[in-house]
Design a protein around this motif. Sequence first.
Motif, PDB file in Angstrom:
ATOM      1  N   GLN A  28      -6.104  11.078   4.381  1.00 59.20           N
ATOM      2  CA  GLN A  28      -7.423  10.591   4.785  1.00 59.20           C
ATOM      3  C   GLN A  28      -7.738   9.210   4.222  1.00 59.20           C
ATOM      4  OE1 GLN A  28      -9.379  12.019   7.036  1.00 59.20           O
ATOM      5  NE2 GLN A  28      -7.937  13.719   7.281  1.00 59.20           N
ATOM      6  N   SER A  29      -7.027   8.820   3.159  1.00 63.50           N
ATOM      7  CA  SER A  29      -7.275   7.515   2.543  1.00 63.50           C
ATOM      8  C   SER A  29      -6.089   7.146   1.664  1.00 63.50           C
ATOM      9  CB  SER A  29      -8.543   7.557   1.693  1.00 63.50           C
ATOM     10  OG  SER A  29      -8.705   6.361   0.956  1.00 63.50           O
ATOM     11  N   SER A  30      -5.761   5.859   1.637  1.00 65.02           N
ATOM     12  CA  SER A  30      -4.710   5.402   0.721  1.00 65.02           C
ATOM     13  C   SER A  30      -5.289   4.979  -0.622  1.00 65.02           C
ATOM     14  CB  SER A  30      -3.935   4.227   1.339  1.00 65.02           C
ATOM     15  OG  SER A  30      -4.764   3.082   1.476  1.00 65.02           O
ATOM     16  N   ASP A  87       0.859  -1.180   0.000  1.00 63.65           N
ATOM     17  CA  ASP A  87       0.000   0.000   0.000  1.00 63.65           C
ATOM     18  C   ASP A  87       0.898   1.233   0.000  1.00 63.65           C
ATOM     19  OD1 ASP A  87      -3.050   0.865   0.765  1.00 63.65           O
ATOM     20  OD2 ASP A  87      -1.597   2.248   1.653  1.00 63.65           O
ATOM     21  N   LEU A 123      -6.020   1.807   4.037  1.00 60.64           N
ATOM     22  CA  LEU A 123      -6.894   2.761   4.721  1.00 60.64           C
ATOM     23  C   LEU A 123      -7.915   3.328   3.735  1.00 60.64           C
ATOM     24  CD1 LEU A 123      -7.553   4.537   7.259  1.00 60.64           C
ATOM     25  CD2 LEU A 123      -5.949   6.229   6.303  1.00 60.64           C
ATOM     26  N   GLU A 124      -9.157   2.874   3.862  1.00 59.81           N
ATOM     27  CA  GLU A 124     -10.214   3.465   3.028  1.00 59.81           C
ATOM     28  C   GLU A 124     -10.568   4.849   3.554  1.00 59.81           C
ATOM     29  OE1 GLU A 124     -14.669   2.520   1.245  1.00 59.81           O
ATOM     30  OE2 GLU A 124     -13.828   1.226   2.810  1.00 59.81           O
ATOM     31  N   LYS A 125     -10.774   4.959   4.869  1.00 61.15           N
ATOM     32  CA  LYS A 125     -11.054   6.254   5.493  1.00 61.15           C
ATOM     33  C   LYS A 125     -10.907   6.087   7.005  1.00 61.15           C
ATOM     34  CE  LYS A 125     -16.027   5.368   5.750  1.00 61.15           C
ATOM     35  NZ  LYS A 125     -17.368   5.852   5.384  1.00 61.15           N
ATOM     36  N   TRP A 126     -10.730   7.207   7.677  1.00 65.02           N
ATOM     37  CA  TRP A 126     -10.701   7.185   9.133  1.00 65.02           C
ATOM     38  C   TRP A 126     -12.128   7.136   9.664  1.00 65.02           C
ATOM     39  CZ3 TRP A 126      -6.259   6.477  11.625  1.00 65.02           C
ATOM     40  CH2 TRP A 126      -5.079   6.757  10.937  1.00 65.02           C
ATOM     41  N   PRO A 169      -5.485   9.756  13.121  1.00 69.68           N
ATOM     42  CA  PRO A 169      -4.332  10.061  12.276  1.00 69.68           C
ATOM     43  C   PRO A 169      -3.076  10.481  13.040  1.00 69.68           C
ATOM     44  CG  PRO A 169      -6.311  10.981  11.307  1.00 69.68           C
ATOM     45  CD  PRO A 169      -6.720  10.422  12.640  1.00 69.68           C
ATOM     46  N   ILE A 220      -8.146   1.862  14.222  1.00 64.76           N
ATOM     47  CA  ILE A 220      -7.651   1.435  12.914  1.00 64.76           C
ATOM     48  C   ILE A 220      -6.635   0.306  13.076  1.00 64.76           C
ATOM     49  CG2 ILE A 220      -6.344   2.154  10.866  1.00 64.76           C
ATOM     50  CD1 ILE A 220      -9.131   3.277  10.862  1.00 64.76           C
ATOM     51  N   ASP A 221      -5.722   0.499  14.019  1.00 61.71           N
ATOM     52  CA  ASP A 221      -4.667  -0.497  14.271  1.00 61.71           C
ATOM     53  C   ASP A 221      -4.360  -0.494  15.764  1.00 61.71           C
ATOM     54  OD1 ASP A 221      -2.542  -2.215  14.270  1.00 61.71           O
ATOM     55  OD2 ASP A 221      -1.244  -1.007  12.987  1.00 61.71           O
ATOM     56  N   CYS A 257       2.003   2.414   3.520  1.00 56.91           N
ATOM     57  CA  CYS A 257       2.501   1.386   4.455  1.00 56.91           C
ATOM     58  C   CYS A 257       3.958   1.686   4.815  1.00 56.91           C
ATOM     59  CB  CYS A 257       2.376   0.010   3.817  1.00 56.91           C
ATOM     60  SG  CYS A 257       3.283  -1.294   4.683  1.00 56.91           S
TER      61      CYS A 257
END
Length: 303
Positions: free
Chosen positions: A117-119, A37, A71-74, A88, A79-80, A40
């Motif tokens: 905000q997104s990958s 990604d 990451l689609e979105k926060w 973020p 998240i992890d 990443c």
Amino acid sequence: MMCDVETGVCGVAGEEEMEMIDFNQREKSIHLYYVTDPICSHCWAIEPVLRRFVEQYGDYFNFHTVMGGLLEKWHDGPIDPANGIFKPADVAGHWREVGEHSRMPIDGSLMIDNPVQSSYPPSRVFKVIQKNHHDAKAYEYLRRAREALFAFNQNIAETSVLIEIVNKLGLDGEAIVNEAELPIGQQLLNEDFNLARSLGVRGFPSIIMINSENKGVKIVGGRPLEYYVDGLKQVLKTGELPAKPQPSLSSLLEKEKLLFSKEIEVMYDIERADVNSFIEKELSLDHYQAKEILGEAYFTTTK
């Protein structure tokens, strides 16, 4: 006597008078899938080892880069949580640790001031370049995007940043980024997500090597070079695996455009303290520039 085509220096040849050369192309029976990604940090950290592995053993396998969708979105949930990442700003400290440990420099303050905000946007651009301009150009884009994000602290989810990165590849950045935002961009990305799931990938980086019998090995996370070589030996069912010589530094820098000190150390088995003297020996002064960022040296070509 001979004149070296890369250095321009003439002198004693230093090789045997005659050598046998095999020009037969080795049949590539192995498929290697690199699931990754753009944002990443551990994928950024393994660049030195992965580059050497591909340079020296790439004749044994077909290399496929697969976008994994980190990451689609926060959202409100964690998240992890394993790495303490809930928002973020939590990413910044984690990234800095990865950068300090790997010595592939990561600023990270972007994730506090102007977070990605997104990958998915940079991943979609990768897929459109891959579709229209071949894998090599897409992989070059991925490298430039990671340099921009990790070392130079740019938000690679922003349209203007993506357009600039693609333009510097000699492509039409606006057209490619616009195409990536059409339904085809997400469709291509979804195909990669499906492939990653079929390969059983649950984290990045993951490298899966599969042979002609549809059997293989999966290596998750950053590992030393020997892990990847041993994995390749397993899928090839061999105990011996001759490696190609490392490329000359001049040809490598011309191809890569930018190399960090750690990447040169790993490629040529040299110590950090010896990098400058190695470069002075291998490169003409007018062929490179030496710079520094976040306490790490890096070198760019002037060609």
